[in-house]
Design a protein around this motif. Sequence first.
Motif, PDB file in Angstrom:
ATOM      1  N   HIS A  39     -17.396 -25.088  61.476  1.00  0.00           N
ATOM      2  CA  HIS A  39     -18.681 -25.524  60.915  1.00  0.00           C
ATOM      3  C   HIS A  39     -18.867 -27.013  61.155  1.00  0.00           C
ATOM      4  N   PRO A  40     -20.118 -27.474  61.212  1.00  0.00           N
ATOM      5  CA  PRO A  40     -20.353 -28.915  61.299  1.00  0.00           C
ATOM      6  C   PRO A  40     -19.928 -29.601  60.004  1.00  0.00           C
ATOM      7  N   THR A  41     -19.449 -30.822  60.152  1.00  0.00           N
ATOM      8  CA  THR A  41     -19.054 -31.635  59.010  1.00  0.00           C
ATOM      9  C   THR A  41     -19.882 -32.915  58.998  1.00  0.00           C
ATOM     10  N   VAL A  42     -20.111 -33.432  57.802  1.00  0.00           N
ATOM     11  CA  VAL A  42     -20.979 -34.589  57.611  1.00  0.00           C
ATOM     12  C   VAL A  42     -20.167 -35.707  56.970  1.00  0.00           C
ATOM     13  N   PHE A  43     -20.272 -36.898  57.536  1.00  0.00           N
ATOM     14  CA  PHE A  43     -19.515 -38.059  57.078  1.00  0.00           C
ATOM     15  C   PHE A  43     -20.400 -39.296  57.081  1.00  0.00           C
ATOM     16  N   GLY A  44     -20.012 -40.266  56.280  1.00  0.00           N
ATOM     17  CA  GLY A  44     -20.475 -41.626  56.486  1.00  0.00           C
ATOM     18  C   GLY A  44     -19.654 -42.212  57.627  1.00  0.00           C
ATOM     19  N   ARG A  45     -20.123 -43.298  58.200  1.00  0.00           N
ATOM     20  CA  ARG A  45     -19.431 -43.882  59.358  1.00  0.00           C
ATOM     21  C   ARG A  45     -17.991 -44.265  59.048  1.00  0.00           C
ATOM     22  N   ARG A  46     -17.764 -44.953  57.920  1.00  0.00           N
ATOM     23  CA  ARG A  46     -16.404 -45.396  57.605  1.00  0.00           C
ATOM     24  C   ARG A  46     -15.465 -44.213  57.382  1.00  0.00           C
ATOM     25  N   THR A  47     -15.930 -43.179  56.732  1.00  0.00           N
ATOM     26  CA  THR A  47     -15.091 -41.999  56.518  1.00  0.00           C
ATOM     27  C   THR A  47     -14.796 -41.327  57.847  1.00  0.00           C
ATOM     28  N   TYR A  48     -15.791 -41.188  58.690  1.00  0.00           N
ATOM     29  CA  TYR A  48     -15.597 -40.592  60.009  1.00  0.00           C
ATOM     30  C   TYR A  48     -14.527 -41.360  60.795  1.00  0.00           C
ATOM     31  N   GLU A  49     -14.587 -42.681  60.739  1.00  0.00           N
ATOM     32  CA  GLU A  49     -13.653 -43.508  61.502  1.00  0.00           C
ATOM     33  C   GLU A  49     -12.227 -43.455  60.949  1.00  0.00           C
ATOM     34  N   MET A  50     -12.038 -42.932  59.730  1.00  0.00           N
ATOM     35  CA  MET A  50     -10.692 -42.795  59.162  1.00  0.00           C
ATOM     36  C   MET A  50      -9.899 -41.682  59.853  1.00  0.00           C
ATOM     37  N   PHE A  51     -10.592 -40.747  60.475  1.00  0.00           N
ATOM     38  CA  PHE A  51      -9.943 -39.584  61.068  1.00  0.00           C
ATOM     39  C   PHE A  51      -9.598 -39.811  62.531  1.00  0.00           C
ATOM     40  N   ALA A  52      -8.335 -39.607  62.890  1.00  0.00           N
ATOM     41  CA  ALA A  52      -7.963 -39.606  64.307  1.00  0.00           C
ATOM     42  C   ALA A  52      -8.504 -38.335  64.963  1.00  0.00           C
ATOM     43  N   ASP A  53      -8.500 -37.248  64.201  1.00  0.00           N
ATOM     44  CA  ASP A  53      -8.998 -35.952  64.667  1.00  0.00           C
ATOM     45  C   ASP A  53      -9.894 -35.382  63.572  1.00  0.00           C
ATOM     46  N   PRO A  54     -11.182 -35.755  63.560  1.00  0.00           N
ATOM     47  CA  PRO A  54     -12.043 -35.318  62.466  1.00  0.00           C
ATOM     48  C   PRO A  54     -12.211 -33.798  62.438  1.00  0.00           C
ATOM     49  N   PRO A  55     -12.221 -33.217  61.228  1.00  0.00           N
ATOM     50  CA  PRO A  55     -12.336 -31.764  61.114  1.00  0.00           C
ATOM     51  C   PRO A  55     -13.743 -31.269  61.428  1.00  0.00           C
ATOM     52  N   GLY A  56     -13.833 -29.949  61.628  1.00  0.00           N
ATOM     53  CA  GLY A  56     -15.121 -29.305  61.871  1.00  0.00           C
ATOM     54  C   GLY A  56     -15.389 -29.093  63.339  1.00  0.00           C
ATOM     55  N   SER A  57     -16.346 -28.198  63.600  1.00  0.00           N
ATOM     56  CA  SER A  57     -16.705 -27.882  64.983  1.00  0.00           C
ATOM     57  C   SER A  57     -17.573 -28.966  65.607  1.00  0.00           C
ATOM     58  N   PRO A  66     -28.147 -46.594  64.443  1.00  0.00           N
ATOM     59  CA  PRO A  66     -27.842 -45.590  65.469  1.00  0.00           C
ATOM     60  C   PRO A  66     -26.718 -46.080  66.365  1.00  0.00           C
ATOM     61  N   ARG A  67     -25.843 -45.178  66.745  1.00  0.00           N
ATOM     62  CA  ARG A  67     -24.730 -45.553  67.616  1.00  0.00           C
ATOM     63  C   ARG A  67     -24.258 -44.339  68.382  1.00  0.00           C
ATOM     64  N   GLU A  68     -23.478 -44.611  69.385  1.00  0.00           N
ATOM     65  CA  GLU A  68     -22.853 -43.555  70.191  1.00  0.00           C
ATOM     66  C   GLU A  68     -21.424 -43.384  69.712  1.00  0.00           C
ATOM     67  N   TYR A  69     -20.907 -42.176  69.842  1.00  0.00           N
ATOM     68  CA  TYR A  69     -19.533 -41.890  69.445  1.00  0.00           C
ATOM     69  C   TYR A  69     -18.769 -41.392  70.655  1.00  0.00           C
ATOM     70  N   ASP A  70     -17.456 -41.641  70.666  1.00  0.00           N
ATOM     71  CA  ASP A  70     -16.658 -41.298  71.835  1.00  0.00           C
ATOM     72  C   ASP A  70     -16.254 -39.822  71.860  1.00  0.00           C
ATOM     73  N   ARG A  71     -16.704 -39.045  70.893  1.00  0.00           N
ATOM     74  CA  ARG A  71     -16.449 -37.597  70.900  1.00  0.00           C
ATOM     75  C   ARG A  71     -17.728 -36.874  71.262  1.00  0.00           C
ATOM     76  N   GLU A  72     -17.613 -35.921  72.142  1.00  0.00           N
ATOM     77  CA  GLU A  72     -18.770 -35.127  72.554  1.00  0.00           C
ATOM     78  C   GLU A  72     -19.366 -34.357  71.376  1.00  0.00           C
ATOM     79  N   THR A  73     -18.539 -34.034  70.375  1.00  0.00           N
ATOM     80  CA  THR A  73     -18.983 -33.222  69.247  1.00  0.00           C
ATOM     81  C   THR A  73     -19.617 -34.046  68.122  1.00  0.00           C
ATOM     82  N   ALA A  74     -19.653 -35.369  68.254  1.00  0.00           N
ATOM     83  CA  ALA A  74     -20.184 -36.227  67.191  1.00  0.00           C
ATOM     84  C   ALA A  74     -21.593 -36.691  67.508  1.00  0.00           C
TER      85      ALA A  74
END
Length: 161
Positions: A39-57, A66-74
């Motif tokens: 499932h998709p997961t929703v984060f604030g930016r700082r919480t998202y950046e805490m994860f080396a491997d963020p959960p969710g599809s 607005p920003r770009e993320y280095d993961r195709e799934t983000a």
Amino acid sequence: MELVSVAAVAENGVIGRHDEVPWDLPEDKKQYRERVAGHPTVFGRRTYEMFADPPGSAQIVLSRSPREYDRETASHASDVAETVEIAESLGTDRAFVLGGGAIYDLFQPHLDRMVLTRVPGEYEGDTFYPEFDEDEWLLVETEAYENFTVETWERRDERSE
């Protein structure tokens, strides 16, 4: 679209301290990742950046900038409506809100369910899960683990009365 928050919460409402969780519960991390997988997961930016491997599809990151993320799934979202729009575009009927504190506050009025790991004890912290009126929610399941309990709450409406 069903919005479900998932959080580990100490007895005093603490969910974090200095951008970290102030306890170590490996079994909670395992059940948490299994719950949100696919499932998709929703984060604030700082919480998202805490994860080396963020959960969710897929990861939807709320940020004022607005920003770009280095993961195709983000992807970036600027508010709740855009978050729901992105999640729906992924062909899902459920998204999991995973924090931090400001994101939980923002989504609280829109949630359909909450899955709260109840961590025994009080911890020092600077981030808290928002207080909620238990009269507006129904505790539908309690699952006991060795060092914590997982509660599932559903928002009350005409169907749950």
